[in-house]
Design a protein around this motif. Structure first.
Motif, PDB file in Angstrom:
ATOM      1  N   ARG A  70     -70.737 127.205  -8.921  1.00 15.15           N
ATOM      2  CA  ARG A  70     -70.441 127.865 -10.199  1.00 15.15           C
ATOM      3  C   ARG A  70     -69.124 128.635 -10.130  1.00 15.15           C
ATOM      4  N   PHE A  71     -68.818 129.229  -8.977  1.00 11.39           N
ATOM      5  CA  PHE A  71     -67.560 129.956  -8.817  1.00 11.39           C
ATOM      6  C   PHE A  71     -66.367 128.999  -8.857  1.00 11.39           C
ATOM      7  N   ILE A  72     -66.474 127.886  -8.165  1.00 14.45           N
ATOM      8  CA  ILE A  72     -65.382 126.901  -8.150  1.00 14.45           C
ATOM      9  C   ILE A  72     -65.097 126.414  -9.562  1.00 14.45           C
ATOM     10  N   ARG A  73     -66.156 126.259 -10.359  1.00 18.52           N
ATOM     11  CA  ARG A  73     -65.957 125.832 -11.742  1.00 18.52           C
ATOM     12  C   ARG A  73     -65.111 126.840 -12.519  1.00 18.52           C
ATOM     13  N   LEU A  74     -65.292 128.119 -12.226  1.00 23.09           N
ATOM     14  CA  LEU A  74     -64.493 129.148 -12.910  1.00 23.09           C
ATOM     15  C   LEU A  74     -63.001 128.927 -12.686  1.00 23.09           C
ATOM     16  N   LEU A  75     -62.651 128.435 -11.515  1.00 22.35           N
ATOM     17  CA  LEU A  75     -61.237 128.226 -11.196  1.00 22.35           C
ATOM     18  C   LEU A  75     -60.613 127.101 -12.012  1.00 22.35           C
ATOM     19  N   PHE A  76     -61.442 126.197 -12.528  1.00 25.27           N
ATOM     20  CA  PHE A  76     -60.913 125.067 -13.278  1.00 25.27           C
ATOM     21  C   PHE A  76     -60.575 125.412 -14.732  1.00 25.27           C
ATOM     22  N   GLN A  77     -61.151 126.478 -15.265  1.00 26.87           N
ATOM     23  CA  GLN A  77     -60.888 126.817 -16.668  1.00 26.87           C
ATOM     24  C   GLN A  77     -59.410 127.134 -16.912  1.00 26.87           C
ATOM     25  N   PRO A  78     -58.766 127.939 -16.061  1.00 27.53           N
ATOM     26  CA  PRO A  78     -57.321 128.158 -16.271  1.00 27.53           C
ATOM     27  C   PRO A  78     -56.523 126.858 -16.176  1.00 27.53           C
ATOM     28  N   LEU A  79     -56.960 125.939 -15.334  1.00 31.64           N
ATOM     29  CA  LEU A  79     -56.265 124.649 -15.237  1.00 31.64           C
ATOM     30  C   LEU A  79     -56.384 123.864 -16.540  1.00 31.64           C
ATOM     31  N   LEU A  80     -57.534 123.967 -17.207  1.00 19.88           N
ATOM     32  CA  LEU A  80     -57.690 123.301 -18.506  1.00 19.88           C
ATOM     33  C   LEU A  80     -56.743 123.903 -19.545  1.00 19.88           C
ATOM     34  N   VAL A  81     -56.580 125.208 -19.504  1.00 16.61           N
ATOM     35  CA  VAL A  81     -55.654 125.880 -20.427  1.00 16.61           C
ATOM     36  C   VAL A  81     -54.237 125.364 -20.190  1.00 16.61           C
ATOM     37  N   VAL A  82     -53.820 125.317 -18.935  1.00 13.24           N
ATOM     38  CA  VAL A  82     -52.478 124.826 -18.596  1.00 13.24           C
ATOM     39  C   VAL A  82     -52.340 123.355 -18.984  1.00 13.24           C
ATOM     40  N   TRP A  83     -53.364 122.557 -18.727  1.00 12.67           N
ATOM     41  CA  TRP A  83     -53.352 121.127 -19.075  1.00 12.67           C
ATOM     42  C   TRP A  83     -53.125 120.959 -20.573  1.00 12.67           C
ATOM     43  N   ALA A  84     -53.865 121.727 -21.380  1.00 12.15           N
ATOM     44  CA  ALA A  84     -53.719 121.628 -22.835  1.00 12.15           C
ATOM     45  C   ALA A  84     -52.308 122.006 -23.277  1.00 12.15           C
ATOM     46  N   LEU A  85     -51.767 123.069 -22.716  1.00 15.58           N
ATOM     47  CA  LEU A  85     -50.433 123.529 -23.114  1.00 15.58           C
ATOM     48  C   LEU A  85     -49.337 122.584 -22.632  1.00 15.58           C
ATOM     49  N   TRP A  86     -49.447 122.108 -21.395  1.00 19.25           N
ATOM     50  CA  TRP A  86     -48.407 121.230 -20.842  1.00 19.25           C
ATOM     51  C   TRP A  86     -48.426 119.848 -21.493  1.00 19.25           C
ATOM     52  N   SER A  87     -49.604 119.248 -21.596  1.00 16.21           N
ATOM     53  CA  SER A  87     -49.671 117.851 -22.066  1.00 16.21           C
ATOM     54  C   SER A  87     -49.289 117.692 -23.536  1.00 16.21           C
ATOM     55  N   THR A  88     -49.306 118.771 -24.282  1.00 19.88           N
ATOM     56  CA  THR A  88     -48.998 118.708 -25.712  1.00 19.88           C
ATOM     57  C   THR A  88     -47.625 119.283 -26.049  1.00 19.88           C
ATOM     58  N   THR A  89     -46.892 119.706 -25.071  1.00 17.41           N
ATOM     59  CA  THR A  89     -45.584 120.369 -25.193  1.00 17.41           C
ATOM     60  C   THR A  89     -45.677 121.761 -25.818  1.00 17.41           C
ATOM     61  N   ALA A  90     -46.893 122.283 -25.979  1.00 18.54           N
ATOM     62  CA  ALA A  90     -47.052 123.632 -26.534  1.00 18.54           C
ATOM     63  C   ALA A  90     -46.405 124.654 -25.599  1.00 18.54           C
ATOM     64  N   TRP A  91     -46.529 124.438 -24.295  1.00 25.50           N
ATOM     65  CA  TRP A  91     -45.940 125.337 -23.305  1.00 25.50           C
ATOM     66  C   TRP A  91     -44.433 125.441 -23.537  1.00 25.50           C
ATOM     67  N   GLU A  92     -43.802 124.291 -23.679  1.00 28.52           N
ATOM     68  CA  GLU A  92     -42.348 124.228 -23.903  1.00 28.52           C
ATOM     69  C   GLU A  92     -41.977 124.891 -25.239  1.00 28.52           C
ATOM     70  N   ALA A  93     -42.758 124.635 -26.277  1.00 27.22           N
ATOM     71  CA  ALA A  93     -42.468 125.210 -27.586  1.00 27.22           C
ATOM     72  C   ALA A  93     -42.603 126.723 -27.576  1.00 27.22           C
ATOM     73  N   LEU A  94     -43.570 127.238 -26.849  1.00 27.28           N
ATOM     74  CA  LEU A  94     -43.778 128.679 -26.805  1.00 27.28           C
ATOM     75  C   LEU A  94     -42.667 129.405 -26.037  1.00 27.28           C
ATOM     76  N   LYS A  95     -41.990 128.709 -25.154  1.00 27.60           N
ATOM     77  CA  LYS A  95     -40.899 129.327 -24.383  1.00 27.60           C
ATOM     78  C   LYS A  95     -39.640 129.494 -25.224  1.00 27.60           C
ATOM     79  N   LYS A  96     -39.551 128.783 -26.347  1.00 31.32           N
ATOM     80  CA  LYS A  96     -38.328 128.839 -27.166  1.00 31.32           C
ATOM     81  C   LYS A  96     -38.230 130.131 -27.922  1.00 31.32           C
TER      82      LYS A  96
END
Length: 143
Positions: A117-143
């Motif tokens: 259950r603890f290891i699963r907690l570590l994956f949630q931030p990765l999902l957030v990064v995955w969503a932002l990176w794969s959709t270019t939202a990360w790049e758009a927010l940096k502008k």
């Protein structure tokens, strides 16, 4: 430039990002359908006791949200950055359920040890990064 304007600016998307976005969309679509059908009891076990709604309602509503996000990630390319931002916020919003599962030692999804259950907690931030990176939202927010 406001946040919505930043997210609407078209950004180039790499093949890797397209593939990652599609995989994330398919995973959300699968999970959302699972909320409604074959995984309902597993998701019921994750709803924290403090949520002020009927547990089954939370599971069904979050399933519909996941289906909508999954389909949007796959098909709404013009709005990919906005969908990515919303998806990241969704992953943040459901994180308390994962924390609750860990704290209350709830077995669900074959997570039947504290370590799992603890290891699963570590994956949630990765999902957030995955969503932002794969959709270019990360790049758009940096502008």
């Amino acid at each position: 430039m406001n946040l919505i304007s930043k997210l609407l600016v078209p950004n180039q998307i790499s093949t890797a990002q397209k593939v990652a976005k599609t995989i994330l969309g398919a995973a959300l679509l699968y999970a959302g359908l699972g909320h409604l059908f074959w995984l309902r009891q597993e998701f019921v076990a994750q709803v924290p006791a403090w949520v002020p709604l009927e547990v089954d309602v939370v599971v069904v509503l979050s399933g519909f949200v996941e289906i909508a996000l999954g389909l949007s990630l796959i098909f709404l390319s013009k709005y990919k950055a906005i969908v990515g931002g919303i998806t990241a916020l969704f992953f943040i919003a459901v994180f308390p359920g994962n924390i609750s599962q860990y704290i209350n030692q709830v077995d669900a999804f074959h997570l039947n040890t504290d370590n799992a259950r603890f290891i699963r907690l570590l994956f949630q931030p990765l999902l957030v990064v995955w969503a932002l990176w794969s959709t270019t939202a990360w790049e758009a927010l940096k502008k």
